[in-house]
Design a protein around this motif. Structure first.
Motif, short mmCIF file in Angstrom:
data_model
loop_
_atom_site.label_atom_id
_atom_site.label_comp_id
_atom_site.label_asym_id
_atom_site.label_seq_id
_atom_site.Cartn_x
_atom_site.Cartn_y
_atom_site.Cartn_z
N PHE A 157 0.85 -1.18 0.00
CA PHE A 157 0.00 0.00 0.00
C PHE A 157 0.88 1.23 0.00
O PHE A 157 2.11 1.14 0.13
CB PHE A 157 -0.95 -0.02 1.21
CG PHE A 157 -2.13 0.90 1.04
CD1 PHE A 157 -2.96 0.80 -0.07
CD2 PHE A 157 -2.43 1.87 1.99
CE1 PHE A 157 -4.04 1.64 -0.24
CE2 PHE A 157 -3.51 2.71 1.84
CZ PHE A 157 -4.32 2.60 0.72
N THR A 158 0.26 2.39 -0.15
CA THR A 158 1.01 3.64 -0.26
C THR A 158 1.64 4.06 1.06
O THR A 158 2.54 4.88 1.08
CB THR A 158 0.08 4.76 -0.76
OG1 THR A 158 -1.10 4.78 0.06
CG2 THR A 158 -0.33 4.52 -2.20
N SER A 159 1.15 3.50 2.17
CA SER A 159 1.73 3.79 3.48
C SER A 159 2.15 2.47 4.13
O SER A 159 1.62 1.42 3.80
CB SER A 159 0.72 4.53 4.37
OG SER A 159 -0.39 3.70 4.65
N PRO A 160 3.09 2.52 5.10
CA PRO A 160 3.59 1.28 5.69
C PRO A 160 2.71 0.71 6.80
O PRO A 160 2.99 -0.38 7.29
CB PRO A 160 4.96 1.71 6.27
CG PRO A 160 4.79 3.15 6.60
CD PRO A 160 3.86 3.70 5.55
N GLN A 161 1.64 1.39 7.17
CA GLN A 161 0.85 0.96 8.32
C GLN A 161 0.04 -0.32 8.09
O GLN A 161 0.01 -1.19 8.98
CB GLN A 161 -0.10 2.08 8.78
CG GLN A 161 0.57 3.20 9.54
CD GLN A 161 1.32 4.15 8.61
OE1 GLN A 161 0.98 4.26 7.43
NE2 GLN A 161 2.34 4.82 9.12
N PRO A 162 -0.66 -0.49 6.96
CA PRO A 162 -1.51 -1.68 6.82
C PRO A 162 -0.71 -2.98 6.96
O PRO A 162 0.45 -3.06 6.54
CB PRO A 162 -2.07 -1.54 5.40
CG PRO A 162 -2.03 -0.09 5.12
CD PRO A 162 -0.79 0.41 5.80
N SER A 163 -1.34 -3.98 7.57
CA SER A 163 -0.68 -5.27 7.76
C SER A 163 -1.73 -6.37 7.73
O SER A 163 -2.92 -6.12 7.90
CB SER A 163 0.09 -5.29 9.09
OG SER A 163 -0.80 -5.15 10.18
N GLY A 164 -1.25 -7.60 7.53
CA GLY A 164 -2.15 -8.75 7.59
C GLY A 164 -2.47 -9.32 6.22
O GLY A 164 -2.35 -8.65 5.19
N GLY A 165 -2.88 -10.59 6.21
CA GLY A 165 -3.23 -11.28 4.97
C GLY A 165 -4.67 -11.03 4.57
O GLY A 165 -5.46 -10.46 5.33
N SER A 166 -5.00 -11.46 3.38
CA SER A 166 -6.38 -11.36 2.89
C SER A 166 -6.58 -12.37 1.76
O SER A 166 -5.61 -12.83 1.14
CB SER A 166 -6.71 -9.94 2.41
OG SER A 166 -5.79 -9.51 1.43
N VAL A 167 -7.83 -12.70 1.52
CA VAL A 167 -8.19 -13.67 0.48
C VAL A 167 -9.18 -13.01 -0.46
O VAL A 167 -10.18 -12.43 -0.02
CB VAL A 167 -8.80 -14.95 1.10
CG1 VAL A 167 -9.21 -15.92 0.00
CG2 VAL A 167 -7.81 -15.61 2.06
#
Length: 443
Positions: A237-247
């Protein structure tokens, strides 16, 4: 008046000289990169300026000749490491035109070529791309024969797609980690784990570091007669904050979240890095298929993708943080095959420094691969396709109720209705208890 005439003449000469200089200004070959794959070889010339070129083939011996206009012969092809089953060597030859260079590919067999220029994007400058392919399909692209056991039951075939590759590195983490490297490592682990399970057969769509157009990935899975396509990625993402997996599964509409729109844009960007988007030849024939048949096939793919996506989220959240607790939808090319249930798995955010480090760790990669493998096995044990070895092993007529299960959950698992379940087991209400044995009617 005479001075004015001389000034105009001087201006004309200066313009003529500048025009002549621009014509003779030479382009530079900055580098040559080769990406061999099982079915073709891509050669990329990194150039200082936009290339002007023409090409033709010669026989006896087989050669591809490319004429580069206004180009210097200041790059040594001796430094190029050729690891291709299609190319013997690359060399210069006597040019036909002044201020041009002739580049010759000595080929090992008659080939076809797709040649095109690419404009600068990201860290890449001007490029000339040469895609060489054998007109006779190689063994790896030929239609795979059914895997048959002694009982004449086929394996369930799963195509594992390691996202990005070759010219397209995918997202790049804060430390410089390429997404294409992580996806390939995790995909290898998933493939190895699935192939240890009797009744399952996994293939990797990309078997090395080379680019495959997102549309062609489905074509390769189809030629392998895949029952399922899993595409492995690492989010950004454009910032480093988001984390975690997704389906992610297919949406016939545009993504309705900011992350979803970002992923769609990233796929389009990957096509720019990898080259001109390829046209699926099969679509010429597919458009003549009955719309109802395609709708039915797409409905089956979406239902299967959703049920398996739920299981994937359930298993993944045991080993990693999940950015989204439910399956997400987006319009992505790799998911659009109407006849193959397809799912895209984001294993984490490579743009997050902490997750970038985790994605490089063997133990974490093994946990992710094991969770994905478990989800696939659990789903197909509950829903084995007819005629498969898995169906003969796991297609039981009885079901023992587990904690948290309801009639609706069990009915959906076995593709029967709640009414059928109640009638078969003479149930007067929807109440179930743990350990209760239910007979499963024929669907």
């Amino acid at each position: 008046m005479k001075h004015k005439s001389l000034f105009i003449s001087f201006q004309s000469l200066l313009l003529l000289w500048l025009f002549s200089f621009s014509l003779n200004a030479a382009n530079d070959i900055k580098g040559v990169r080769i990406w061999p794959s099982p079915d073709n070889t891509r050669v990329v010339f990194d150039l200082a300026e936009k290339p002007e070129y023409s090409y033709f083939f010669l026989k006896k011996p087989d050669r591809l000749v490319i004429d580069l206009k206004n180009t210097k012969a200041n790059y040594s092809f001796d430094r190029v490491n050729i690891k291709s089953d299609l190319i013997k060597r690359i060399r210069y030859s006597k040019p036909e035109y002044k201020h041009s260079q002739r580049v010759v590919f000595d080929l090992k067999l008659p080939l076809q070529a797709g040649i095109f220029a690419l404009a600068p994007v990201d860290n890449y400058g001007n490029r000339l791309v040469v895609d060489l392919s054998d007109s006779n399909e190689s063994d790896s692209i030929k239609e795979t024969k059914k895997d048959v056991s002694e009982t004449d039951k086929r394996n369930i075939i799963i195509a594992i797609d390691a996202g990005h590759g070759g010219e397209d590195p995918g997202s790049i983490g804060p430390s410089g980690l390429y997404e294409k490297k992580v996806t390939y490592q995790i995909s290898q682990k998933i493939t190895d784990m699935l192939n240890k399970e009797v009744g399952l057969k996994a293939y990797m769509v990309r078997t090395g570091d080379y680019y495959i157009d997102v549309n062609k990935r489905s074509v390769i899975a189809r030629k392998k007669k895949a029952d399922l396509l899993l595409s492995i990625h690492a989010d950004a993402f454009t910032s480093p904050q988001p984390s975690g997996g997704s389906v992610w599964m297919l949406s016939l509409k545009r993504a309705n979240t900011e992350i979803g729109r970002w992923i769609e844009q990233k796929e389009q960007h990957s096509q720019l890095l990898g080259g001109a988007a390829e046209i699926i030849k099969d679509t010429i024939n597919e458009k003549y298929l009955a719309k109802a048949l395609l709708d039915m096939s797409m409905d089956h793919s979406i239902v299967t993708s959703y049920d398996l996506s739920k299981e994937l989220v359930y298993q993944l959240k045991k080993v990693t943080k999940m950015h989204k607790k439910e399956p997400q939808t987006a319009s992505l090319g790799v998911l659009k095959s109407p006849d193959i249930p397809s799912i895209l798995i984001e294993t984490g955010f490579i743009s997050n420094p902490r997750e970038e480090r985790k994605l490089t760790q063997r133990d974490h990669q093994n946990k992710l691969a094991r969770a994905i493998t478990t989800a696939v096995k659990n789903y197909y044990r509950r829903n084995p396709p007819d005629g498969t070895l898995y169906a003969s092993i796991y297609n039981k007529k009885d079901h023992v109720v587990e904690r948290g299960e309801s009639l609706s959950v069990i009915a959906r698992r076995y593709s029967v209705s709640i009414t059928q379940l109640k009638n078969e087991n003479k149930l007067k209400n929807d109440r179930l208890f743990v350990g209760q044995t239910l007979k499963i009617p024929s669907s």
